[in-house]
Design an enzyme around this catalytic site. Sequence first.
Site, PDB file in Angstrom:
ATOM      1  N   HIS A 224      55.296  77.930  75.105  1.00 34.77           N
ATOM      2  CA  HIS A 224      55.159  76.514  75.466  1.00 34.77           C
ATOM      3  C   HIS A 224      56.519  76.000  75.913  1.00 34.77           C
ATOM      4  O   HIS A 224      57.551  76.612  75.656  1.00 34.77           O
ATOM      5  CB  HIS A 224      54.629  75.687  74.291  1.00 34.77           C
ATOM      6  CG  HIS A 224      55.524  75.680  73.080  1.00 34.77           C
ATOM      7  ND1 HIS A 224      56.682  74.918  72.999  1.00 34.77           N
ATOM      8  CD2 HIS A 224      55.461  76.354  71.900  1.00 34.77           C
ATOM      9  CE1 HIS A 224      57.270  75.108  71.831  1.00 34.77           C
ATOM     10  NE2 HIS A 224      56.565  75.982  71.145  1.00 34.77           N
ATOM     11  N   ASP A 346      46.213  87.681  57.085  1.00 35.84           N
ATOM     12  CA  ASP A 346      46.995  88.670  56.345  1.00 35.84           C
ATOM     13  C   ASP A 346      47.598  88.042  55.081  1.00 35.84           C
ATOM     14  O   ASP A 346      48.352  87.061  55.153  1.00 35.84           O
ATOM     15  CB  ASP A 346      48.104  89.216  57.246  1.00 35.84           C
ATOM     16  CG  ASP A 346      48.725  90.475  56.691  1.00 35.84           C
ATOM     17  OD1 ASP A 346      49.503  90.359  55.719  1.00 35.84           O
ATOM     18  OD2 ASP A 346      48.423  91.567  57.205  1.00 35.84           O
ATOM     19  N   SER A 361      56.503  80.637  67.375  1.00 37.32           N
ATOM     20  CA  SER A 361      55.964  80.420  68.726  1.00 37.32           C
ATOM     21  C   SER A 361      56.434  81.530  69.658  1.00 37.32           C
ATOM     22  O   SER A 361      57.633  81.813  69.751  1.00 37.32           O
ATOM     23  CB  SER A 361      56.433  79.075  69.272  1.00 37.32           C
ATOM     24  OG  SER A 361      55.896  78.010  68.531  1.00 37.32           O
TER      25      SER A 361
END
Length: 411
Positions: A224, A346, A361
């Site tokens: 992003h 997980d 990210s």
Amino acid sequence: MKIARGIIKGLFFGILALSVLVFVLIFMLSTKVSDNYKINKNQNFSINTSIPVRAVYNGCKPSQKQLGQTYQVDLKMFGVIPFSTTTVQVVDKKHVAVLGTPFGMKMYSNGVLVVDIQGVDTKSGKKDVAEDGGLKVGDYIKSVDGLCVSCNEDLLELVKKSGGNKMIFKILRSGKEKKISVKPVKEKTSGEYRVGIWVRDSSAGIGTLTFYSPYNNMICGLGHEVNDCDTGKRFDFGYGEMVKANIISVTKGKTGTPGELVGGFSFETISNKVTNEENGIYGALNGKISVSTLTEVALKQDVKNGEAQILTTVSGETPKLYSCKVALCPDAYKTSTQNFTVQITDKELLSKTGGIVQGMSGSPILQNGKLIGAATHVFLDDPTMGYAIFAENMLETAQSVANENKLKDAS
């Protein structure tokens, strides 16, 4: 006679109901179809829908597809009811080096960014000189009276020496340059000339590298754009660099509060030619990258709801695979960024981070041995979940950046 009328009436309403149902189904399918797709030469084109859809090529048979060619394809619900047309391009399979390692971002603004306007306290009261002159939060001040402004100190020194005379600010606002006039005034406490604004000349942070593309020597991460923390707008920088980083500690994410990876920058530069794009940070790799294997990049229509793996680093510099689940967003093919959701399942990763945290990210997501995308944002109301972007979209941007020479050189 009454029986016949009843039958006709029943048939009418039955046909009407069926027509409405077909219309609704067509509308639903149309919203889930992209305007364009890529397929491999020996691949049959299909899209992820719960309703059977058949693709009919215009001008050729599927077996006659040629590499590099683009075809118009009619999409038919249940194989008979046309509802949309899309474009399909035949491409080679693409392979990249999947990374998942942390990196540091250093970016220096294109001028100085106005992040707040407060006015100046003078002996005669508060003066809103910046606002009166037309300055706005989010403006980039590029020069004053023809003199270049590259850092906070430049602007402060020019205003101090103004003598209270009007100054011509050349600014960049929403991508357009304009000139405005601002008249500094003396601050009551310091006795120095001020215009009453807070500015920033740089930005820095930690993210995760997604992949390296050997086709164009591009390396990318984050998934992003980098926005300024005060204005919320994309940070327009003059130059920047990507450097290696290592993760020192983790602040776990909680409902309503995003966690974060705490890292340190190294002096080793990954790229000093970078650009801040809508779907990530992209740069030309400095030196070489050592990888043992390359991974195929999945096409967007190949991404399926279900089990997947996320590759990320939560300690040091070594990434590790963790289990997760992915689900396509309702408008997955209509947007360039938030294409699907990822949920961390997980137990080890959940115990360390609580799910997805800031700094993760760009973490690559793999499914069936292919790179399908990268994590981008965490859900504040559920830190185990977040958004992700298609890897195909990031690879397209990497190629576009390389072709259009968008990179800004820090050297």
